[in-house]
Design a protein around this motif. Structure first.
Motif, PDB file in Angstrom:
ATOM      1  N   MET A  79       0.834  -1.204   0.000  1.00 26.87           N
ATOM      2  CA  MET A  79       0.000   0.000   0.000  1.00 26.87           C
ATOM      3  C   MET A  79       0.870   1.255   0.000  1.00 26.87           C
ATOM      4  N   GLN A  80       1.891   1.254   0.846  1.00 30.27           N
ATOM      5  CA  GLN A  80       2.804   2.391   0.904  1.00 30.27           C
ATOM      6  C   GLN A  80       3.496   2.589  -0.438  1.00 30.27           C
ATOM      7  N   GLN A  81       3.969   1.525  -1.047  1.00 30.14           N
ATOM      8  CA  GLN A  81       4.664   1.627  -2.329  1.00 30.14           C
ATOM      9  C   GLN A  81       3.744   2.181  -3.413  1.00 30.14           C
ATOM     10  N   LEU A  82       2.499   1.735  -3.445  1.00 26.20           N
ATOM     11  CA  LEU A  82       1.547   2.235  -4.437  1.00 26.20           C
ATOM     12  C   LEU A  82       1.329   3.738  -4.270  1.00 26.20           C
ATOM     13  N   LEU A  83       1.202   4.185  -3.035  1.00 24.91           N
ATOM     14  CA  LEU A  83       1.038   5.618  -2.786  1.00 24.91           C
ATOM     15  C   LEU A  83       2.299   6.396  -3.136  1.00 24.91           C
ATOM     16  N   GLU A  84       3.444   5.876  -2.748  1.00 22.75           N
ATOM     17  CA  GLU A  84       4.703   6.555  -3.056  1.00 22.75           C
ATOM     18  C   GLU A  84       4.935   6.633  -4.566  1.00 22.75           C
ATOM     19  N   ASP A  85       4.495   5.617  -5.295  1.00 26.86           N
ATOM     20  CA  ASP A  85       4.612   5.644  -6.759  1.00 26.86           C
ATOM     21  C   ASP A  85       3.802   6.788  -7.364  1.00 26.86           C
ATOM     22  N   GLU A  86       2.810   7.273  -6.622  1.00 30.17           N
ATOM     23  CA  GLU A  86       1.978   8.385  -7.077  1.00 30.17           C
ATOM     24  C   GLU A  86       2.441   9.718  -6.489  1.00 30.17           C
ATOM     25  N   GLY A  87       3.545   9.697  -5.765  1.00 24.61           N
ATOM     26  CA  GLY A  87       4.095  10.927  -5.204  1.00 24.61           C
ATOM     27  C   GLY A  87       3.657  11.242  -3.785  1.00 24.61           C
ATOM     28  N   VAL A  88       2.912  10.348  -3.151  1.00 26.51           N
ATOM     29  CA  VAL A  88       2.468  10.546  -1.769  1.00 26.51           C
ATOM     30  C   VAL A  88       3.581  10.082  -0.837  1.00 26.51           C
ATOM     31  N   GLN A  89       3.990  10.961   0.056  1.00 25.09           N
ATOM     32  CA  GLN A  89       5.039  10.610   1.006  1.00 25.09           C
ATOM     33  C   GLN A  89       4.424   9.985   2.252  1.00 25.09           C
ATOM     34  N   ILE A  90       5.071   8.924   2.731  1.00 20.41           N
ATOM     35  CA  ILE A  90       4.599   8.175   3.891  1.00 20.41           C
ATOM     36  C   ILE A  90       5.723   8.104   4.911  1.00 20.41           C
ATOM     37  N   LYS A  91       5.390   8.289   6.168  1.00 21.97           N
ATOM     38  CA  LYS A  91       6.349   8.102   7.252  1.00 21.97           C
ATOM     39  C   LYS A  91       5.626   7.403   8.397  1.00 21.97           C
ATOM     40  N   ASP A  92       6.196   6.317   8.876  1.00 25.28           N
ATOM     41  CA  ASP A  92       5.613   5.544   9.982  1.00 25.28           C
ATOM     42  C   ASP A  92       4.159   5.177   9.691  1.00 25.28           C
ATOM     43  N   ASP A  93       3.912   4.679   8.470  1.00 24.73           N
ATOM     44  CA  ASP A  93       2.581   4.242   8.037  1.00 24.73           C
ATOM     45  C   ASP A  93       1.543   5.357   8.022  1.00 24.73           C
ATOM     46  N   ARG A  94       1.956   6.594   7.876  1.00 29.91           N
ATOM     47  CA  ARG A  94       1.034   7.734   7.872  1.00 29.91           C
ATOM     48  C   ARG A  94       1.357   8.652   6.689  1.00 29.91           C
ATOM     49  N   VAL A  95       0.309   9.149   6.050  1.00 28.29           N
ATOM     50  CA  VAL A  95       0.466  10.068   4.928  1.00 28.29           C
ATOM     51  C   VAL A  95       0.983  11.409   5.443  1.00 28.29           C
ATOM     52  N   ILE A  96       2.112  11.837   4.903  1.00 30.32           N
ATOM     53  CA  ILE A  96       2.647  13.162   5.221  1.00 30.32           C
ATOM     54  C   ILE A  96       1.812  14.172   4.432  1.00 30.32           C
ATOM     55  N   ASP A  97       1.506  15.298   5.036  1.00 34.70           N
ATOM     56  CA  ASP A  97       0.649  16.323   4.414  1.00 34.70           C
ATOM     57  C   ASP A  97      -0.743  15.777   4.100  1.00 34.70           C
ATOM     58  N   PHE A  98      -1.279  14.977   5.017  1.00 38.68           N
ATOM     59  CA  PHE A  98      -2.591  14.365   4.825  1.00 38.68           C
ATOM     60  C   PHE A  98      -3.650  15.408   4.477  1.00 38.68           C
ATOM     61  N   LYS A  99      -3.706  16.488   5.221  1.00 40.64           N
ATOM     62  CA  LYS A  99      -4.739  17.507   4.970  1.00 40.64           C
ATOM     63  C   LYS A  99      -4.586  18.130   3.580  1.00 40.64           C
ATOM     64  N   LYS A 100      -3.374  18.329   3.152  1.00 43.67           N
ATOM     65  CA  LYS A 100      -3.121  18.921   1.828  1.00 43.67           C
ATOM     66  C   LYS A 100      -3.519  17.954   0.706  1.00 43.67           C
ATOM     67  N   LEU A 101      -3.313  16.675   0.900  1.00 45.33           N
ATOM     68  CA  LEU A 101      -3.593  15.666  -0.122  1.00 45.33           C
ATOM     69  C   LEU A 101      -5.010  15.099  -0.035  1.00 45.33           C
ATOM     70  N   PHE A 102      -5.755  15.512   0.982  1.00 46.36           N
ATOM     71  CA  PHE A 102      -7.078  14.959   1.226  1.00 46.36           C
ATOM     72  C   PHE A 102      -8.055  15.326   0.115  1.00 46.36           C
ATOM     73  N   TRP A 103      -8.790  14.327  -0.350  1.00 46.08           N
ATOM     74  CA  TRP A 103      -9.788  14.497  -1.405  1.00 46.08           C
ATOM     75  C   TRP A 103     -11.167  14.228  -0.820  1.00 46.08           C
ATOM     76  N   ASP A 104     -12.048  15.200  -0.920  1.00 46.94           N
ATOM     77  CA  ASP A 104     -13.409  15.074  -0.393  1.00 46.94           C
ATOM     78  C   ASP A 104     -14.383  15.096  -1.570  1.00 46.94           C
ATOM     79  N   PRO A 105     -15.057  13.980  -1.852  1.00 45.90           N
ATOM     80  CA  PRO A 105     -15.947  13.952  -3.005  1.00 45.90           C
ATOM     81  C   PRO A 105     -17.082  14.957  -2.921  1.00 45.90           C
TER      82      PRO A 105
END
Length: 111
Positions: A79-105
């Motif tokens: 899961m982490q690798q798939l997100l990182e492949d899309e440019g999402v940074q992960i540290k300690d199983d948590r999305v860095i800049d979660f609020k900035k990357l958050f998508w609300d339909p």
């Protein structure tokens, strides 16, 4: 006779709309779809779709950005690798800049 909703397919339709490099959470999808069972129902849907390449389940995390579904991907780092492949940074199983990357339909899909 009333038509029965296919909750899982409704969840999958929303998940397919999450852009690359963005994430959302179980509760937000549930609120958008007005699901009675809420985030738990979305979680069950996500648990059942990790082998479907048409559904980017890796983009759905918990309410604080933790990769809570990572063990359903066939390995603890997929899961982490798939997100990182899309440019999402992960540290300690948590999305860095979660609020900035958050998508609300409800915001992103508003007419």
């Amino acid at each position: 006779m009333s038509e029965q909703r296919d909750y899982f397919e409704e969840v999958y339709e929303v998940v397919r709309l999450i852009p690359r490099g963005r994430v959302t959470n179980y509760g937000t999808i549930a609120r958008y779809l007005s699901l009675r069972s809420g985030a738990r129902m979305v979680g069950w849907a996500m648990n059942g779709c990790h082998n479907r390449p048409d559904i980017p389940a890796h983009r759905v995390v918990n309410s604080v950005g933790v990769l809570s579904g990572k063990n359903f991907f066939g390995g603890p780092t997929i899961m982490q690798q798939l997100l990182e492949d899309e440019g999402v940074q992960i540290k300690d199983d948590r999305v860095i800049d979660f609020k900035k990357l958050f998508w609300d339909p409800s915001v992103e899909l508003a007419i």
